[in-house]
Design a protein around this motif. Sequence first.
Motif, PDB file in Angstrom:
ATOM      1  N   SER A  19     -29.172  13.832  21.323  1.00  0.00           N
ATOM      2  CA  SER A  19     -28.818  12.575  20.668  1.00  0.00           C
ATOM      3  C   SER A  19     -28.505  11.486  21.687  1.00  0.00           C
ATOM      4  O   SER A  19     -28.908  10.327  21.520  1.00  0.00           O
ATOM      5  CB  SER A  19     -27.609  12.796  19.744  1.00  0.00           C
ATOM      6  OG  SER A  19     -27.276  11.615  19.052  1.00  0.00           O
ATOM      7  N   THR A  23     -30.699   8.071  22.115  1.00  0.00           N
ATOM      8  CA  THR A  23     -30.038   6.776  21.989  1.00  0.00           C
ATOM      9  C   THR A  23     -30.308   5.908  23.207  1.00  0.00           C
ATOM     10  O   THR A  23     -30.488   4.690  23.082  1.00  0.00           O
ATOM     11  CB  THR A  23     -28.522   6.968  21.802  1.00  0.00           C
ATOM     12  OG1 THR A  23     -28.289   7.814  20.679  1.00  0.00           O
ATOM     13  CG2 THR A  23     -27.837   5.639  21.545  1.00  0.00           C
ATOM     14  N   ARG A  26     -33.360   4.195  22.671  1.00  0.00           N
ATOM     15  CA  ARG A  26     -33.358   3.408  21.431  1.00  0.00           C
ATOM     16  C   ARG A  26     -34.111   4.102  20.300  1.00  0.00           C
ATOM     17  O   ARG A  26     -34.704   3.449  19.445  1.00  0.00           O
ATOM     18  CB  ARG A  26     -33.946   2.014  21.666  1.00  0.00           C
ATOM     19  CG  ARG A  26     -33.178   1.131  22.637  1.00  0.00           C
ATOM     20  CD  ARG A  26     -31.896   0.609  22.011  1.00  0.00           C
ATOM     21  NE  ARG A  26     -31.264  -0.390  22.864  1.00  0.00           N
ATOM     22  CZ  ARG A  26     -31.505  -1.695  22.786  1.00  0.00           C
ATOM     23  NH1 ARG A  26     -32.374  -2.147  21.904  1.00  0.00           N
ATOM     24  NH2 ARG A  26     -30.885  -2.534  23.587  1.00  0.00           N
ATOM     25  N   LYS A  28     -33.887   6.914  17.010  1.00  0.00           N
ATOM     26  CA  LYS A  28     -32.936   7.567  16.127  1.00  0.00           C
ATOM     27  C   LYS A  28     -32.900   9.059  16.441  1.00  0.00           C
ATOM     28  O   LYS A  28     -33.923   9.657  16.754  1.00  0.00           O
ATOM     29  CB  LYS A  28     -33.334   7.353  14.662  1.00  0.00           C
ATOM     30  CG  LYS A  28     -33.183   5.924  14.173  1.00  0.00           C
ATOM     31  CD  LYS A  28     -33.542   5.833  12.694  1.00  0.00           C
ATOM     32  CE  LYS A  28     -33.352   4.406  12.187  1.00  0.00           C
ATOM     33  NZ  LYS A  28     -33.707   4.291  10.741  1.00  0.00           N
ATOM     34  N   THR A  29     -31.715   9.635  16.307  1.00  0.00           N
ATOM     35  CA  THR A  29     -31.566  11.064  16.591  1.00  0.00           C
ATOM     36  C   THR A  29     -32.448  11.913  15.685  1.00  0.00           C
ATOM     37  O   THR A  29     -32.991  12.939  16.104  1.00  0.00           O
ATOM     38  CB  THR A  29     -30.091  11.489  16.436  1.00  0.00           C
ATOM     39  OG1 THR A  29     -29.292  10.743  17.368  1.00  0.00           O
ATOM     40  CG2 THR A  29     -29.914  12.971  16.723  1.00  0.00           C
ATOM     41  N   SER A 134     -23.124   8.630  20.927  1.00  0.00           N
ATOM     42  CA  SER A 134     -24.517   8.260  20.659  1.00  0.00           C
ATOM     43  C   SER A 134     -24.615   7.419  19.394  1.00  0.00           C
ATOM     44  O   SER A 134     -25.426   6.485  19.317  1.00  0.00           O
ATOM     45  CB  SER A 134     -25.382   9.520  20.526  1.00  0.00           C
ATOM     46  OG  SER A 134     -25.008  10.282  19.395  1.00  0.00           O
ATOM     47  N   TYR A 138     -26.048   3.624  19.358  1.00  0.00           N
ATOM     48  CA  TYR A 138     -27.173   3.212  18.511  1.00  0.00           C
ATOM     49  C   TYR A 138     -26.762   2.076  17.578  1.00  0.00           C
ATOM     50  O   TYR A 138     -27.536   1.140  17.356  1.00  0.00           O
ATOM     51  CB  TYR A 138     -27.680   4.395  17.696  1.00  0.00           C
ATOM     52  CG  TYR A 138     -28.961   4.081  16.936  1.00  0.00           C
ATOM     53  CD1 TYR A 138     -30.193   4.132  17.581  1.00  0.00           C
ATOM     54  CD2 TYR A 138     -28.923   3.713  15.599  1.00  0.00           C
ATOM     55  CE1 TYR A 138     -31.362   3.824  16.906  1.00  0.00           C
ATOM     56  CE2 TYR A 138     -30.087   3.401  14.914  1.00  0.00           C
ATOM     57  CZ  TYR A 138     -31.302   3.462  15.564  1.00  0.00           C
ATOM     58  OH  TYR A 138     -32.461   3.142  14.890  1.00  0.00           O
TER      59      TYR A 138
END
Length: 225
Positions: A19, A23, A26, A28-29, A134, A138
């Motif tokens: 994660s 992040t 850039r 998403k996990t 994270s 984000y």
Amino acid sequence: MQAIWFMLFSTFETLAIYSLIMTLLRFKTKEYIWQALVIMILANLQSFIMRNELQLDFLAPLITVLIFVFLFSAIIKIPVIWSAICTIIGYMLYALIQSAYLSVFFGSIDTLQTNPANGYILQLLSGATGLLISWVMYKFRIGFKYDLEKLRIKSEHILLIALIIVVLMLMAILFYLNRLWLHLLFFGITFGIFLYYAINTEERGSYDHRRIVKADSGSDKTTDT
């Protein structure tokens, strides 16, 4: 039962590392999460075998880092150099978090070896903190945003590859020596070096992009006249 607990907490731990790296880029996990989970399980399985069957604890983190580099370069299609950079930054950040918790709450690595439950608590605390960081990163769009495919590093490639190799070797040596203060010092310095390098390269890439756009705009005006 020991193997089940190891796999459970190690997967939570590697999820936090994944994660943090996502992040930084850039992403998403949850993107590529299923592919990542498969890689994480394989990485944790090899880690369990290295630690408990082969008694090669100091090599397990090194192999985990290499597996993460493979994940980001082969599956997520990030250039291998930047896969290595972001993996090391994310891993060092997580290691710094874990080393800080270890120093504050447990005092030494020996307490984890004598009581496995302390190790699970440490993994849980570190993983939860990594996921929280994270999420904050984000939410506030903290990370590196540039076109990795177009960003070219010329003569720095050889130096960077050599640096990554040295870092990985030092990681293996430090885990072998099992010294907590060396972990804190090394993770902090290495995280700072790679973070500075990534930020510096991002600014240079943005400057080059603006210069190209400006040049293209000038040529368009010349053509129109």
